[in-house]
Write a protein that holds these residues in place. Structure first.
Motif, PDB file in Angstrom:
ATOM      1  N   ALA A  20     -31.269  43.053 -12.732  1.00 56.88           N
ATOM      2  CA  ALA A  20     -31.751  44.280 -12.084  1.00 56.88           C
ATOM      3  C   ALA A  20     -33.270  44.388 -12.231  1.00 56.88           C
ATOM      4  O   ALA A  20     -33.979  44.746 -11.283  1.00 56.88           O
ATOM      5  N   ALA A  21     -33.776  44.057 -13.423  1.00 56.13           N
ATOM      6  CA  ALA A  21     -35.219  44.153 -13.670  1.00 56.13           C
ATOM      7  C   ALA A  21     -35.981  43.173 -12.780  1.00 56.13           C
ATOM      8  O   ALA A  21     -36.968  43.538 -12.134  1.00 56.13           O
ATOM      9  N   GLY A 111     -38.220  57.775 -13.876  1.00 55.68           N
ATOM     10  CA  GLY A 111     -38.015  58.128 -12.471  1.00 55.68           C
ATOM     11  C   GLY A 111     -36.612  57.755 -12.029  1.00 55.68           C
ATOM     12  O   GLY A 111     -35.965  58.471 -11.273  1.00 55.68           O
ATOM     13  N   ALA A 112     -36.166  56.606 -12.503  1.00 59.01           N
ATOM     14  CA  ALA A 112     -34.795  56.155 -12.237  1.00 59.01           C
ATOM     15  C   ALA A 112     -34.299  55.415 -13.471  1.00 59.01           C
ATOM     16  O   ALA A 112     -35.087  54.905 -14.261  1.00 59.01           O
ATOM     17  N   VAL A 113     -32.976  55.407 -13.620  1.00 62.62           N
ATOM     18  CA  VAL A 113     -32.376  54.722 -14.760  1.00 62.62           C
ATOM     19  C   VAL A 113     -31.280  53.791 -14.244  1.00 62.62           C
ATOM     20  O   VAL A 113     -30.511  54.164 -13.353  1.00 62.62           O
ATOM     21  N   ILE A 114     -31.251  52.581 -14.771  1.00 60.66           N
ATOM     22  CA  ILE A 114     -30.113  51.693 -14.481  1.00 60.66           C
ATOM     23  C   ILE A 114     -29.292  51.538 -15.757  1.00 60.66           C
ATOM     24  O   ILE A 114     -29.804  51.116 -16.792  1.00 60.66           O
ATOM     25  N   LEU A 115     -28.031  51.920 -15.657  1.00 56.80           N
ATOM     26  CA  LEU A 115     -27.113  51.754 -16.791  1.00 56.80           C
ATOM     27  C   LEU A 115     -26.596  50.322 -16.752  1.00 56.80           C
ATOM     28  O   LEU A 115     -25.987  49.903 -15.766  1.00 56.80           O
ATOM     29  N   ALA A 116     -26.858  49.565 -17.801  1.00 58.49           N
ATOM     30  CA  ALA A 116     -26.404  48.162 -17.858  1.00 58.49           C
ATOM     31  C   ALA A 116     -25.981  47.844 -19.282  1.00 58.49           C
ATOM     32  O   ALA A 116     -26.379  46.849 -19.862  1.00 58.49           O
ATOM     33  N   MET A 117     -25.148  48.732 -19.853  1.00 57.18           N
ATOM     34  CA  MET A 117     -24.812  48.632 -21.278  1.00 57.18           C
ATOM     35  C   MET A 117     -23.638  47.717 -21.560  1.00 57.18           C
ATOM     36  O   MET A 117     -23.298  47.488 -22.715  1.00 57.18           O
ATOM     37  N   GLY A 118     -22.966  47.240 -20.505  1.00 55.79           N
ATOM     38  CA  GLY A 118     -21.862  46.324 -20.746  1.00 55.79           C
ATOM     39  C   GLY A 118     -20.605  47.030 -21.214  1.00 55.79           C
ATOM     40  O   GLY A 118     -20.409  48.218 -20.943  1.00 55.79           O
ATOM     41  N   GLN A 283     -25.333  52.115  -2.800  1.00 57.27           N
ATOM     42  CA  GLN A 283     -26.587  51.768  -3.478  1.00 57.27           C
ATOM     43  C   GLN A 283     -26.361  51.603  -4.987  1.00 57.27           C
ATOM     44  O   GLN A 283     -27.301  51.412  -5.735  1.00 57.27           O
ATOM     45  N   PHE A 284     -25.120  51.771  -5.408  1.00 56.67           N
ATOM     46  CA  PHE A 284     -24.734  51.749  -6.826  1.00 56.67           C
ATOM     47  C   PHE A 284     -25.353  52.903  -7.618  1.00 56.67           C
ATOM     48  O   PHE A 284     -25.607  52.822  -8.803  1.00 56.67           O
ATOM     49  N   MET A 285     -25.590  53.999  -6.893  1.00 59.19           N
ATOM     50  CA  MET A 285     -26.065  55.202  -7.569  1.00 59.19           C
ATOM     51  C   MET A 285     -24.848  56.017  -8.000  1.00 59.19           C
ATOM     52  O   MET A 285     -23.867  56.117  -7.274  1.00 59.19           O
ATOM     53  N   THR A 286     -24.944  56.586  -9.198  1.00 53.69           N
ATOM     54  CA  THR A 286     -23.833  57.366  -9.741  1.00 53.69           C
ATOM     55  C   THR A 286     -23.890  58.788  -9.203  1.00 53.69           C
ATOM     56  O   THR A 286     -24.757  59.117  -8.387  1.00 53.69           O
ATOM     57  N   SER A 287     -23.017  59.637  -9.719  1.00 49.67           N
ATOM     58  CA  SER A 287     -23.016  61.039  -9.281  1.00 49.67           C
ATOM     59  C   SER A 287     -24.251  61.789  -9.774  1.00 49.67           C
ATOM     60  O   SER A 287     -24.518  62.892  -9.322  1.00 49.67           O
ATOM     61  N   SER A 288     -24.985  61.228 -10.721  1.00 49.38           N
ATOM     62  CA  SER A 288     -26.250  61.833 -11.149  1.00 49.38           C
ATOM     63  C   SER A 288     -27.389  61.148 -10.397  1.00 49.38           C
ATOM     64  O   SER A 288     -27.653  59.963 -10.630  1.00 49.38           O
ATOM     65  N   GLU A 310     -24.641  41.752  -8.185  1.00 49.70           N
ATOM     66  CA  GLU A 310     -24.534  43.207  -8.089  1.00 49.70           C
ATOM     67  C   GLU A 310     -25.801  43.872  -8.645  1.00 49.70           C
ATOM     68  O   GLU A 310     -26.351  44.795  -8.049  1.00 49.70           O
ATOM     69  N   ALA A 311     -26.285  43.354  -9.768  1.00 51.64           N
ATOM     70  CA  ALA A 311     -27.457  43.944 -10.413  1.00 51.64           C
ATOM     71  C   ALA A 311     -28.700  43.754  -9.547  1.00 51.64           C
ATOM     72  O   ALA A 311     -29.555  44.646  -9.477  1.00 51.64           O
ATOM     73  N   ALA A 312     -28.807  42.619  -8.872  1.00 50.93           N
ATOM     74  CA  ALA A 312     -29.962  42.380  -8.004  1.00 50.93           C
ATOM     75  C   ALA A 312     -29.984  43.410  -6.879  1.00 50.93           C
ATOM     76  O   ALA A 312     -31.033  43.943  -6.521  1.00 50.93           O
ATOM     77  N   LEU A 313     -28.801  43.724  -6.361  1.00 51.99           N
ATOM     78  CA  LEU A 313     -28.722  44.734  -5.310  1.00 51.99           C
ATOM     79  C   LEU A 313     -29.187  46.089  -5.844  1.00 51.99           C
ATOM     80  O   LEU A 313     -29.919  46.823  -5.187  1.00 51.99           O
ATOM     81  N   VAL A 314     -28.770  46.391  -7.083  1.00 49.83           N
ATOM     82  CA  VAL A 314     -29.149  47.674  -7.684  1.00 49.83           C
ATOM     83  C   VAL A 314     -30.666  47.737  -7.883  1.00 49.83           C
ATOM     84  O   VAL A 314     -31.288  48.765  -7.637  1.00 49.83           O
ATOM     85  N   GLY A 315     -31.262  46.614  -8.293  1.00 46.31           N
ATOM     86  CA  GLY A 315     -32.715  46.575  -8.454  1.00 46.31           C
ATOM     87  C   GLY A 315     -33.420  46.975  -7.155  1.00 46.31           C
ATOM     88  O   GLY A 315     -34.374  47.752  -7.160  1.00 46.31           O
TER      89      GLY A 315
END
Lengths: 414, 125, 489
Positions: A20-21, A111-118, A283-288, A310-315
């Motif tokens: 994602a990064a 500004g934005a957060v990506i959850l990638a905690m596994g 867009q893999f955006m959550t409800s928040s 999937e993560a590349a798309l989220v990036g």
């Protein structure tokens, strides 16, 4: 307490976070911070020393550490900021984080957060395994850490409960190291792991796999001395006359993975019961708003290649979001629902304005069937498959031009 | 004519291959069904004549930032040679630093492969 | 003199440690002998952790008197020992008129016992305290509290230790002789002697008696199983809710219990066992507890069960009789100097500070006790855990010690400093369970899947552990079988 600001904060430096990064940076975003609790990047891949990673992404069979290193190299060559040995203590719906490390406490406004905690492993407690509480009972992943990273021999006579991929991989690993793997027991009538792993990790070494069989009691007050196993009927009830004792000093559990979403919940992210991960749009955006999710924290994958994709798309999605494009132009107005023989489908809502790849799992093994996507009975997409298995995630592409007017899409197996 | 079923291990698809062979001790393949790629078919042929596998393990590192460097064979080895190769791997010790791709054991147990490092291990005091 | 003491206490449970701490206020020399490698390994850590009010016991019995007194002593004691206690109160709920009668009976009994603040509530008032609680009436006992039973037991032991009490852990008593007015005790290959011997051996108390020729007691271990629920459900219960007692039942019925750490317990069951260490959990009872749990907590999910455990009550009554017998606490006339505690089951935890006072009086009749001028009853450190502090307090502590900044156990948010403190505990215990009970690491929803490998690393790097050194709880429960690859020269 010090507060800093970042356009994007990524929580987790495993395959999802790294991809994602890299993707966000390549899409033009400068101000990125990745937070990883370990001292190294790569996440769980560091202990997955077996090969089979990267067949899709790199067209070669790499081991976990090699696969991770390719992304780490790219991540570092792009000069992306990472905080290692740092743990996120809290995240709220306005994307304010509290993090902790030896350097101290820090608040970060993102500004934005990506959850990638596994994800984490299901434990003996979680499945209420009856019997004593001796030493020698490990989740397969913890055992993998001891063996592959810490040079520790966890046992000599091993029984494995659950035929998840990590359990199968560990059966081979321990055999190669001189342990005797007595058997693998699986409650379900079919293996949970990939067929190739049953072949190359069990069959190659004559390790028996007993299906519709489970462990019903642990024995031994101090170190494990054995387990009672028995066959189950079709309602998973033990058949008492099939009970037998299997001596062993070690039990490894490979009984499922659970997305690690405790942080997400506090940020108001709505979770899906079927995946235990966030409910997301295309867009893999959550409800928040502004909080995205990808990788195993979203849904448990069987292939890391799919995680990276999937993560590349989220990036890329995050960059769109930060530039203000997403919310106005891509409202996720079309709900996705599961039909016959489909356990879950992801994303759960889509805009219909872009092509989308759906990820889904079926409820039972099937042969020569089609995955069908329909809008009020109208066929939108179809994928024919020779074999369908709950252990194997299925992906199907849906074209924007076919769903522009859709109201609700149903995914089923026919 | 005899039939044999195999699970292809080339990729995670794990295709079920059904092979028809002539009777007799020598292996003569008549047809291969179920493979979805050419690589899979090649693998099935090889699996029936001389099955090959890759293996992964670890080798202790002195003065490294990891205790073990993970390793693998850089080419498949005969299935029957796995434990011979493991014996060689188990005896080996290396010193940091080690880089991904470093050959740590050439041609273990007489096989046509090398044992290569799959992790970078840095030197530490 | 080495191995010679004024007083020896057998058993490092909550009662034994409370006695040891009480006596450590005086100038006598004391030792505690324990067969396990750590304190609080039996009944003391395997229970609901409830500080009872004292409504359930017949007036005039030791159980009634010691419970009520113990309850009133707990608040100050926990403050001194830095142990978290929460007087959350309890509702005993009646479902029918028959049970309402028993509520009034309990209220009368409790008031006779001296339990403060008892009130019978109607559904309206019940609902204000705990929404959605069923039943037609309830008895509210505000002095009921919760505590972490092993934190409390460990704290008592550590404070006794700090005040000069010696601990012989991993020393199982194998024989006791009385010679020339002294007790000669063989334990773990050592010979120890004392003037006064206190039997606080819990499930093994009858066995200790027999070593001295006292054969009148028998202990019937009675097992209670529990399930531990995820902290996600914290807040579902404001206080304890018990069903009103049913005639002829020994336990208090399966119920939900809050813990000070935020988990909810379901249990306990009630089943007699032969083996005093049969801590197994059974499929049947776990299934029953799960079922009850779903009834009592409708929002419960299958993923909320994080662990099960069981404990054994040292009962004095066999299964065919059931019910309760009063505690036996006696200074023996036939074996002078032998102070004997038998059948200290519930409410033993609550009563422990009061039992300690009672024993002190008994000892004083045998041996002059002069107060120790330098006794320090306070433990240093904090009650509770780092993660419970405010952000500002946390930031301050991390600035002082970076090990507070490193979270080792992510589920329970336990820091490296807290793990190090647990490893370097004053009693010198180094089992994985001793680290777990002291720090709470490995007690969360992943059950050590993530942090056990990290704790193993800490023990190796900072304490020189080899793979064969790691023990789960005792010498015969190794975690590992050596190195995978041996060192070669």
């Amino acid at each position: 307490m010090q507060t800093i600001k970042r356009d994007l904060v990524i929580i987790g430096g495993g395959p999802a976070g790294l991809a994602a990064a890299v993707s966000a940076r390549k899409s033009g975003l400068d101000d990125i911070l990745l937070i990883e609790r370990d001292r190294i990047l790569g996440g769980i891949l560091n202990q997955c020393i077996h090969d089979g990673f990267g067949l899709h992404t790199f067209k070669e069979a790499l081991t976990g550490p090699e696969y991770a290193q390719r992304f780490i190299n790219e991540f570092q060559s792009l000069g992306i900021e990472a905080m290692l040995e740092t743990i996120v203590l809290s995240l709220d719906k306005d994307r304010a984080l509290t993090v902790s490390s030896k350097k101290g406490f820090l608040k970060i406004q993102a500004g934005a957060v990506i959850l990638a905690m596994g994800c984490r492993e299901r434990t003996a407690g979680a499945i209420s395994l009856p019997g004593t509480r001796p030493s020698g009972v490990y989740t397969a992943g913890a055992a993998q850490n001891f063996v592959n990273l810490q040079n520790i021999m966890i046992g000599k006579h091993i029984v494995i409960l659950g035929s998840g991929d990590i359990g199968l991989i560990m059966a081979r690993r321990m055999t190669l190291e001189g342990a005797k793997v007595e058997a693998v027991f699986e409650l379900l009538p079919t293996p949970s792991g990939l067929a190739r792993n049953v072949q190359q990790c069990l069959n190659d070494y004559n390790i028996p796999l007993f299906l519709s069989t489970s462990v019903f009691e642990l024995h031994g007050k101090d170190r494990l001395t054995g387990v009672t196993v028995a066959t189950v009927d079709e309602r998973f009830q033990m058949i008492p006359e099939t009970r037998r004792f299997v001596p062993c000093d070690t039990l490894l559990l490979s009984v499922g993975l659970i997305p690690e979403n405790e942080l997400s919940l506090n940020a108001g992210v709505r979770l899906e019961p079927a995946t235990s991960g966030a409910s997301v749009d295309d867009q893999f955006m959550t409800s928040s708003p502004g909080i995205f999710s990808c990788g195993n924290v979203l849904h448990v994958h069987d292939l890391v290649d799919h995680v990276s994709e999937e993560a590349a798309l989220v990036g890329r999605s995050v960059v769109d979001f930060l530039s203000g494009r997403t919310l106005s132009t891509l409202p996720a107005r079309i709900p996705m629902v599961t039909g016959k023989d489909v356990r879950y489908v992801l994303p759960q809502n889509i805009s219909g304005k872009e092509d989308v790849t759906l990820s889904l799992r079926v409820t039972r093994p099937m042969r020569n069937a089609s995955v069908l996507v329909t809008d009020r009975g109208r066929k939108v997409a179809r994928k024919k498959l020779i074999r369908l298995h709950p252990a194997e995630m299925i992906r199907i592409k849906v074209k924007a031009k076919d769903i522009e007017t859709a109201e609700k899409l149903e995914v089923s197996v026919q | 004519m005899k039939k044999k079923n195999l699970v292809c291990i080339v990729c995670p698809n794990g295709c079920d291959a059904e092979v028809l062979m002539e009777d007799g001790s020598e292996i003569k393949i008549l047809s291969i069904d179920g493979c979805t790629c050419d690589k899979g078919k090649e693998w099935v042929e090889q699996e029936l004549t001389h099955p090959m596998r890759t293996i992964a393990s670890g080798i202790p590192v002195e003065q490294g930032d990891f205790k073990l460097v993970s390793v693998r064979t850089d080419a498949p080895i005969p299935l029957g040679k796995i434990f011979d190769v493991m014996t060689v791997i188990k005896r080996r010790r290396v010193k940091a630093p080690v880089n991904i791709g470093d050959i740590l054991v050439p041609n273990p147990a007489g096989t046509a492969c090398n044992i290569i490092a799959t992790r970078n291990v840095k030197f530490t005091e | 003199m080495e191995n010679q003491y004024d007083v020896i206490v057998i058993g490092a449970g909550v009662v034994g440690n409370a006695i040891a701490r009480e006596l450590s206020k005086t100038c006598v020399s004391i030792a505690v002998i324990e067969k396990e490698l750590d304190v609080s390994m039996g009944t003391s850590s395997r229970n609901s952790g409830v500080i009872h009010s004292g409504i359930h016991y017949k007036p005039g019995t030791l159980r009634a008197t010691l419970n009520v007194l113990g309850n009133s002593l707990m608040a100050d004691l926990c403050q001194d020992l830095k142990v978290k206690i929460d007087y959350i109160g309890k509702l005993t709920v009646a479902q029918d008129e028959e049970e309402v009668k028993s509520l009034y009976m309990l209220k009368d009994q409790g008031e006779t016992n001296g339990v403060p603040g008892l009130a019978i509530l109607d559904p309206d008032a019940m609902g204000k305290i705990q929404p959605n609680v069923g039943g037609i009436k309830a008895l509210h006992s505000p002095s009921t509290g919760i505590i972490c039973p092993y934190s409390f037991t460990i704290a008592l032991a550590e404070n006794a230790h700090a005040n000069g009490c010696r601990f012989y852990l991993g020393h199982e008593v194998t024989s006791i002789q009385k010679k020339d007015g002294r007790f000669e005790i063989e334990a773990g290959g050592k010979k120890l002697t004392s003037r006064i011997l206190i039997n606080s051996a819990g499930l093994y108390s009858a066995e200790i008696c027999r070593m001295l020729g006292i054969n009148e007691y028998t202990i019937y271990p009675c097992r209670g199983e529990y399930l531990i629920l995820d902290k996600r459900l914290k807040g579902a219960l404001n206080l304890l809710v018990y069903p009103a007692p049913h005639v002829g039942k020994a336990g208090l019925g399966i119920h939900l219990t809050n813990t000070v750490s935020g988990n909810i317990l379901i249990g306990p069951s009630n089943e007699y066992r032969q083996d005093p260490e049969d801590y197994a959990c059974t499929a049947d009872i776990m299934a029953r507890l799960r079922k009850e749990g779903h009834i009592l907590l409708p929002e419960l999910k299958t993923t909320d069960f994080i662990r099960s455990f069981s404990g054994l009550r040292p009962k004095q009554t066999p299964p065919e009789i059931g019910g309760f017998k009063d505690f036996v606490i006696e200074s023996r006339e036939d074996v002078k100097g032998f102070i004997n505690l038998v059948g200290i089951e519930s409410p033993g935890l609550t009563s422990s500070p009061a039992i300690a006072l009672m024993i002190r009086d008994m000892v004083e009749k045998l041996l002059p006790l002069t107060p120790k001028t330098d006794f320090n009853g306070r433990r240093s450190g904090m009650a509770g855990h780092f993660h419970e502090l405010s952000d500002e307090e946390k930031a301050d502590l991390v600035a002082q010690n970076p090990d507070y900044g490193e979270v080792v156990c992510r589920c329970e948010q336990i820091t490296k400093k807290e793990v190090l403190d647990a490893i370097e505990n004053p009693l010198g215990v180094r089992t994985i369970n001793s680290i777990k009970y002291r720090s709470r690491a490995m007690m969360g929803r992943c059950q050590g899947g993530f942090c056990l490998p990290r704790i193993v690393q800490i023990l190796e790097k900072e304490f020189g552990y080899r793979p064969e050194d790691y023990l789960l709880k005792n010498r015969t429960s190794p975690l590992f079988f050596g190195k995978m690859r041996q060192d070669i020269k």
